[in-house]
Design an enzyme around this catalytic site. Sequence first.
Site, short mmCIF file in Angstrom:
data_model
loop_
_atom_site.label_atom_id
_atom_site.label_comp_id
_atom_site.label_asym_id
_atom_site.label_seq_id
_atom_site.Cartn_x
_atom_site.Cartn_y
_atom_site.Cartn_z
N GLU A 288 0.79 -1.19 0.12
CA GLU A 288 0.00 0.00 0.15
C GLU A 288 0.83 1.23 -0.09
O GLU A 288 2.02 1.24 0.74
CB GLU A 288 -0.76 -0.03 1.19
CG GLU A 288 -1.55 1.11 1.39
CD GLU A 288 -2.55 1.28 2.86
OE1 GLU A 288 -2.97 0.11 3.21
OE2 GLU A 288 -2.86 2.35 3.03
N GLU B 198 -2.75 11.59 2.91
CA GLU B 198 -3.54 11.18 3.81
C GLU B 198 -3.19 11.98 5.32
O GLU B 198 -2.13 12.22 5.53
CB GLU B 198 -3.19 9.62 4.10
CG GLU B 198 -4.14 8.92 5.17
CD GLU B 198 -3.82 7.65 5.28
OE1 GLU B 198 -2.82 7.22 5.23
OE2 GLU B 198 -4.78 6.83 5.90
#
Length: 322
Positions: free
Chosen positions: A139, A144
Site C-alpha cells: 500500500e 492522507e
Amino acid sequence: MRSALAISVRLLAFSSTLYPVLGATYSRSQNIVGTGFYNAFNFEAISDPTHGRVNYVDQATAQSTNLTFASANTFILRADATTVISDSSSVGRNSVRIKSNNAYTTHVAVFDIVHMPQGCGTWPAVWETNEATWPSGGEVDILEGVNDQATDQVTLHTAPGCSMPASRTQTGTSLQLDCDTSVNGNSGCGVNVGQAPSFGPTFNADGGGWYAVERTSTFISVWFWSRNAADVPADVKAGSASVNTDSWGTPVANFPNTSCNIPQFFDAHNIIINLTFCGDWAGIQSIYASGGCPSTCNSYVHSNPAAFADAYFQFNAINVYT
Ligand SMILES: *[C@@H]1O[C@H](CO)[C@@H](O)[C@H](O)[C@H]1NC(C)=O
Ligand SMILES: *[C@@H]1O[C@H](CO)[C@@H](O)[C@H](O)[C@H]1NC(C)=O
Ligand SMILES: *[C@@H]1O[C@H](CO)[C@@H](O)[C@H](O)[C@H]1NC(C)=O
C-alpha cells in the site's frame, strides 16, 4: 514509456549515487478530467475496513445526491453535509470511495487538486493498493491525514521484510522505518511531509496544489508542490503529455529498495480516493482531541452536518504516465 537515453545519461552523471533515486521520462497514458472520472473509476459501496462512521454510496446515489459532481473541467467528491445521523444508526455519514479501473506497476501519477476534505473527524486519502492481495501486495499512501492537521503523511504498508534506511534523499522527516503492517498497529513506514500547506485548511487556502508519485522497480517517491510555489516543474503545471522526473528536484518522501525488494512487496496497484470519518485513526480520542476538536468524534460527525460543507475533494485532473 521510460526513456533509455535519459536513464543512461543519469547513470553516467550519478554513478556514485548511494541509493537508486534515478528518474526518467514518461509518456501520458491517461488524462482523467471532469466526467472522465466516471469512466476511469468505479464506486465502492463497501463497509469501511477502518471502522469509520461512514456509509459509502454507489455511483447512482452519489450522482443523484450531488456527492459527486463533474463538469467539463472539474470533478468533486464529497460527504453529505445536510443529514443528522442517529447515534443508534448502524451506518455513518454518506460519503464516496472510488477505485481506478486500471492498475499500475511502474508509473507516475500526478494529482492536480484544488481542494481536499477538511474538518474535525475527517480522514481523507489518496492512495494506491491492490485490495485483493493486501497486505502482501503493499500500500502506498500519497495524501492522507486526519482532523485538520497541517501536514501530509506519506506511508508505505507491506508484508514483513520491507524497511527503509534512516538516511534518504527527501525533504520530509522519516517516522517508523519498518513498513510491516503487523508492527505497531499498522503504522507503516511514514514520512511527515512537513510543509505547512501540504494538508487540510492550509492546503485549501493556497488553492491546493500537485501531488505526484513515481514508482519504479527500485524506488517509490512522492512530490508535493503548493499551487503558487516557485518550483512547480513546467511539465507538472502544464499537465504535459510527457514528464521528466529527473527535473523535479528532491522528493518530499523517498522509499529506496535498500532493504525492500519493491517488485516482491508491491503488486499492480489501483488508485483509491476515499473519505471516511473517525474510525481507527481520526477517531482515536487522544488524536481527535489533540486536533482541537470538540466532544467525541462519532457524536460530532452524527450531529453537525453543516460542519462537513468543506469535506470535499475537487480535482482539476489526474494524469497517469507509464
Ligand atoms: C482509506 O484510505 C486509507 C489509506 O490511506 C486506508 O488505510 C483505509 O482503509 C481507507 N479507508 C476506507 C474507509 O476506505
Ligand atoms: C452540485 O454541486 C456543484 C458543485 O459544488 C454545484 O455547483 C451545484 O449547484 C450542485 N447542484 C445541486 C443540484 O445542488
Ligand atoms: C535494488 O536495486 C538495485 C538496482 O537495480 C539492485 O541491484 C538491487 O539488487 C536491488 N536491491 C534489492 C534489495 O532489491
